[in-house]
Structure formats: structure tokens, C-alpha cells
Design a protein around this motif. Structure first.
Motif, short mmCIF file in Angstrom:
data_model
loop_
_atom_site.label_atom_id
_atom_site.label_comp_id
_atom_site.label_asym_id
_atom_site.label_seq_id
_atom_site.Cartn_x
_atom_site.Cartn_y
_atom_site.Cartn_z
N PRO A 29 -10.79 -1.60 -2.36
CA PRO A 29 -10.02 -1.54 -3.62
C PRO A 29 -10.90 -1.79 -4.84
O PRO A 29 -11.77 -2.66 -4.83
N ALA A 30 -10.68 -1.01 -5.87
CA ALA A 30 -11.45 -1.17 -7.10
C ALA A 30 -11.07 -2.46 -7.82
O ALA A 30 -11.88 -3.01 -8.57
N TYR A 31 -9.86 -2.93 -7.59
CA TYR A 31 -9.39 -4.17 -8.21
C TYR A 31 -8.31 -4.76 -7.32
O TYR A 31 -7.74 -4.08 -6.45
N ALA A 32 -8.02 -6.02 -7.52
CA ALA A 32 -7.06 -6.72 -6.68
C ALA A 32 -5.70 -6.03 -6.72
O ALA A 32 -5.17 -5.75 -7.79
N GLY A 33 -5.17 -5.73 -5.53
CA GLY A 33 -3.86 -5.12 -5.43
C GLY A 33 -3.83 -3.62 -5.48
O GLY A 33 -2.78 -3.01 -5.30
N SER A 34 -4.98 -2.98 -5.72
CA SER A 34 -5.01 -1.52 -5.82
C SER A 34 -4.76 -0.88 -4.46
O SER A 34 -5.35 -1.27 -3.45
#
Length: 246
Positions: free
Chosen positions: A223-228
Motif C-alpha cells: 500500500p502506498a499509504y495506510a488503509g489504501s
């Protein structure tokens, strides 16, 4: 010192975020082939941008940390030498220091002295005590040259020096991802060592070059960021055969 923008006073207005928060240029650095890296601040958040393209931010760094942790989880010993290409905001360095053992040596090759200055200045709160760790050292220079000068030295080489194998930031980065650059990395690794490469996107041709260069390749989507769930980055883990392996 960092190269100023025209009229740069060290913290000048740059624009506004989507929520209206003002963005400021904290500092800048000129790449050898041209183009300018900008260190931007928006409230308490920082980002490093190449002209109009964001390269990294202080809030989203899951994949940069995974570049180190994925390798560490696959190596049998964590007391050797690690080379990281690019200092950035120190997230890969921090993850490597956390994962590797007390006898390890973690070297970062950073091309631009301004990026090191940022780590010790406006980004000092992001870096914390990482650069003070006795296992860490910074080599000012092109990571390509550091790799080319090494023979069976490193247990792991972690590359996050561009947005992917296309050399978007610097044309010279193509040397890392071409066939002879891959062979150079294989030579620099100890038997059983691992080359890990971060990318913003998949690249089947690069995977083929890695395999043709004698590596066993595993591809991860992170994931590129948390939750993506949809915005993913790519990490290739390329393993050099151990002694006695085919």
C-alpha cells in the motif's frame, strides 16, 4: 548550502493544499543534470518534490519501510552490511536499523549534500536519532558508483532512488536498472544476498532483466499509504544464489 529559488528567503509561499492550508518552500537543491528538488512544508507535514512531482512525504511511508523489512524477514543473518540508495526522509534507514542486528553496518549513499543538510536541519524531527546510530553512515556520492566499486561486500542493497526503473528523476539512474547495472549489483552482493528495488509502478521488462541477470525475483505490492486498497507501490526482491546453488 541549498540552492535558493529566485527570491527565496528560506521559507517562501509556494501554493495551497486542497484544504486551503498554505504550502511553503523550506529549501531546494539542483540535480546535476538539471531539475530542482524542493523541500516543502504544509502545516506540520513535509514533502520532497521534483519540480511539480511529489517524490515522498513525511506522512506516507509504509512502502519505504517495507523495502527494508521485507528483505530483513528473508535473510538468515542480520549482522552484515546493508547499502541504501538515497537518504530521502530516512524511513528506509530507520526500518533497516530496527530490523538489523547490533553488529550490522547500514550505509546510505546520497548524491545531494542538501538532502543530508535537511536531515540535520528542518527534517531533524522526522529523522530523530537515526543518523546518530553507530551502525549508520552516509556516503556522499552516486549509489551506482558505490555499487560498482564493491565485490561481494553487501548482504543487502536497497534502492529507492527514483520513481521506478525508467530513471524519471535522473537519466543517470538508468545505469542502475539496465543489464550491466544489474550485473554490477549482483557482483556487489555476497552469495545469498538480496537486491531490493522500490517502484511506484510495476515493470515486467525490469523483472525480466533481473532474472536474466541471475537473480531469483519476488514481486510485492505494498500500500502506498495506510488503509489504501487500490493505490499500491511495487517492491522487487532479487536474491543472489547462495554458495553451492545453481
Amino acid at each position: 548550502m541549498s540552492a535558493p529559488l529566485p527570491g527565496d528567503a528560506g521559507d517562501v509561499p509556494y501554493g495551497h493544499a486542497d484544504d486551503g492550508e498554505p504550502i511553503h518552500v523550506v529549501s531546494s537543491a539542483v540535480l546535476p543534470e538539471g531539475g530542482r528538488l524542493l523541500l516543502l512544508r504544509c502545516g506540520g507535514d513535509f514533502s520532497i518534490q521534483l519540480d511539480d512531482e511529489e517524490l515522498m512525504g513525511s506522512t506516507d511511508h509504509i512502502s519505504e519501510e517495507a523495502l527494508a523489512t521485507a528483505v530483513a524477514s528473508r535473510l538468515p543473518h542480520l549482522d552484515g552490511e546493508v547499502l541504501i540508495g538515497g537518504l530521502g526522509m530516512g524511513f528506509t534507514l530507520g526500518a533497516a536499523l530496527a530490523a538489523w542486528g547490533p553488529e550490522a553496518r547500514v550505509e546510505v549513499a546520497e548524491l545531494l549534500p542538501e538532502v543530508v543538510e535537511w536531515a540535520q536541519g528542518p527534517l531533524a524531527h522526522v529523522f530523530g536519532d537515526k543518523l546518530a546510530d553507530p551502525r549508520a553512515c552516509v556516503t556522499l556520492g552516486d549509489v551506482h558508483d558505490v555499487i560498482a566499486d564493491a565485490t561481494e561486500r553487501y548482504d543487502a542493497i536497497l534502492l529507492d532512488v527514483d520513481n521506478g526503473p525508467d530513471g524519471f528523476i535522473r537519466d543517470a539512474n538508468d545505469r542502475l536498472y539496465c543489464n550491466w547495472g544489474i550485473r554490477s549489483a549482483r557482483k556487489a552482493l555476497r552469495p545469498g544476498g538480496m537486491l531490493a528495488v522500490w517502484s511506484a509502478y510495476p515493470d515486467g521488462d525490469f523483472v525480466t532483466r533481473l532474472r536474466d541477470g541471475g537473480f531469483a525475483v519476488e514481486e510485492l505490492s505494498v500500500p502506498a499509504y495506510a488503509g489504501s486498497q487500490t493505490d499500491m507501490h511495487c517492491i522487487w526482491l532479487a536474491s543472489k544464489p547462495a554458495v553451492g546453488s545453481a
